[in-house]
Write an enzyme that holds these catalytic residues in place. Structure first.
Site, PDB file in Angstrom:
ATOM      1  N   SER A   1      19.001 -26.587  -4.646  1.00  0.00           N
ATOM      2  CA  SER A   1      17.688 -26.638  -5.287  1.00  0.00           C
ATOM      3  C   SER A   1      17.086 -28.039  -5.166  1.00  0.00           C
ATOM      4  CB  SER A   1      17.813 -26.192  -6.750  1.00  0.00           C
ATOM      5  OG  SER A   1      16.551 -25.898  -7.297  1.00  0.00           O
TER       6      SER A   1
ATOM      7  N   HIS B   1      18.174 -17.276  -7.393  1.00  0.00           N
ATOM      8  CA  HIS B   1      18.189 -18.698  -7.044  1.00  0.00           C
ATOM      9  C   HIS B   1      19.595 -19.269  -6.853  1.00  0.00           C
ATOM     10  CE1 HIS B   1      16.518 -22.667  -6.677  1.00  0.00           C
ATOM     11  NE2 HIS B   1      17.171 -23.125  -7.729  1.00  0.00           N
TER      12      HIS B   1
ATOM     13  N   ASP C   1      14.735 -15.029  -4.733  1.00  0.00           N
ATOM     14  CA  ASP C   1      14.580 -16.266  -5.494  1.00  0.00           C
ATOM     15  C   ASP C   1      13.173 -16.348  -6.075  1.00  0.00           C
ATOM     16  OD1 ASP C   1      14.485 -18.877  -6.461  1.00  0.00           O
ATOM     17  OD2 ASP C   1      15.544 -19.728  -4.749  1.00  0.00           O
TER      18      ASP C   1
END
Length: 290
Positions: free
Chosen positions: A110, A256, A226
């Site tokens: 991320s 995610h 996601d």
């Protein structure tokens, strides 16, 4: 965790911030992973990855980024994205000092994927590989122009102003236990500053613009389900990267945190990652890095 020697310690940043780090060491590892976590979370949320590489003689090092977890700093605040890169370099150098000559793989999830990417651009590509997990190059929800302008204005006059990230925990995983653990975790926070926002958006845009500069071995993992980060940012990096050794794995329905999905699904992801790591930390790979 059984099989590793777990250690914790402290690094001091260039501006005096105390950074918590931890390592899961092996007596004679075939390679090392240096991990960069996502926004609002911390380095202790990667037990599934640790289990996946536990039998592969891989050592793992991770820090809590400034303003996160057990590290000092205002929650979710930076003045420059380079602060993350320079902090991370302290950990990379420590890991390599502890394991001289061992192949090093940088893994970022991320926000941590953006940090890992920019770190490679700034500090060089003399690593065994780069793994990007749901890298935050492009937000899933488009931000209205007026909000972006407001953020730019506030970033200049009130850079430390805190605001919620807006991340909804149920978008992390289909596994309800993972979602609940995240919600109950006292080290997790949902704050970022106005300067963090503008620095993060600019960093993501720079990564996409400079993706063609990547030449080292590259593995990209992303879920098409996601709802936090747009997986098309990952596909753009894959298309532009000049790496001769590159692969991307997109999972139709995963959220995610693909490494924290339901057991059956996350095992597929972790198998791909652990196999790739083993293949890129062979003795011949060590020779290639020198």
């Amino acid at each position: 965790m059984q099989g590793f020697t777990h250690k914790t310690g402290e690094l001091i940043s260039a501006d005096g911030i105390r950074l918590f780090y931890q390592s899961w060491e092996k007596p004679d590892p075939r390679g090392i992973i240096v991990l960069s976590h996502g926004v609002g979370e911390h380095s202790s949320r990667y037990h599934n990855l640790l289990q996946a590489v536990n039998t592969d003689d891989i050592a793992v090092y991770a820090l809590d980024h400034r303003g996160h977890g057990r590290s000092e700093g205002k929650r979710g605040h930076i003045m420059s994205f380079d602060q993350y890169l320079d902090d991370f370099d302290l950990l990379v150098k420590l890991a390599q000092t502890h394991n001289p000559g061992r192949p090093t793989i940088i893994l970022g999830h991320s926000m941590g994927g953006v940090i890992a990417f920019k770190y490679i651009l700034k500090y060089g590509q003399n690593f065994a590989g780069l793994i990007l997990s749901s890298a935050g190059f492009k937000n899933k929800v488009e931000i209205p122009a007026w909000k972006t302008k407001a953020a730019l204005f506030l970033s200049k006059i009130w850079p430390s102003l805190s605001m919620p990230t807006g991340i909804e925990s149920q978008l992390l995983s289909h596994d309800k236990k993972v979602v609940q653990a995240y919600s109950d975790d006292p080290l997790v926070h949902d704050l970022v500053s106005s300067r963090w926002y503008t620095e993060f958006i600019a960093a993501g845009e720079e990564c996409l613009a400079r993706a063609g500069e990547l030449k080292l071995p590259l593995l990209i993992i992303h879920g098409k389900g996601d709802g936090i980060v747009d997986y098309q940012g990952s596909t753009t990096v894959m298309e532009k990267a000049q790496s001769e050794d590159k692969e991307i794995h997109l999972f139709d329905d995963l959220y995610h945190e693909t490494m924290n999905e339901t057991e059956q699904e996350r095992n597929k992801v972790l198998k791909i990652i652990s196999t790739w790591i083993v293949n890129h930390t062979s003795p011949s790979q060590e020779a290639n890095e020198k």
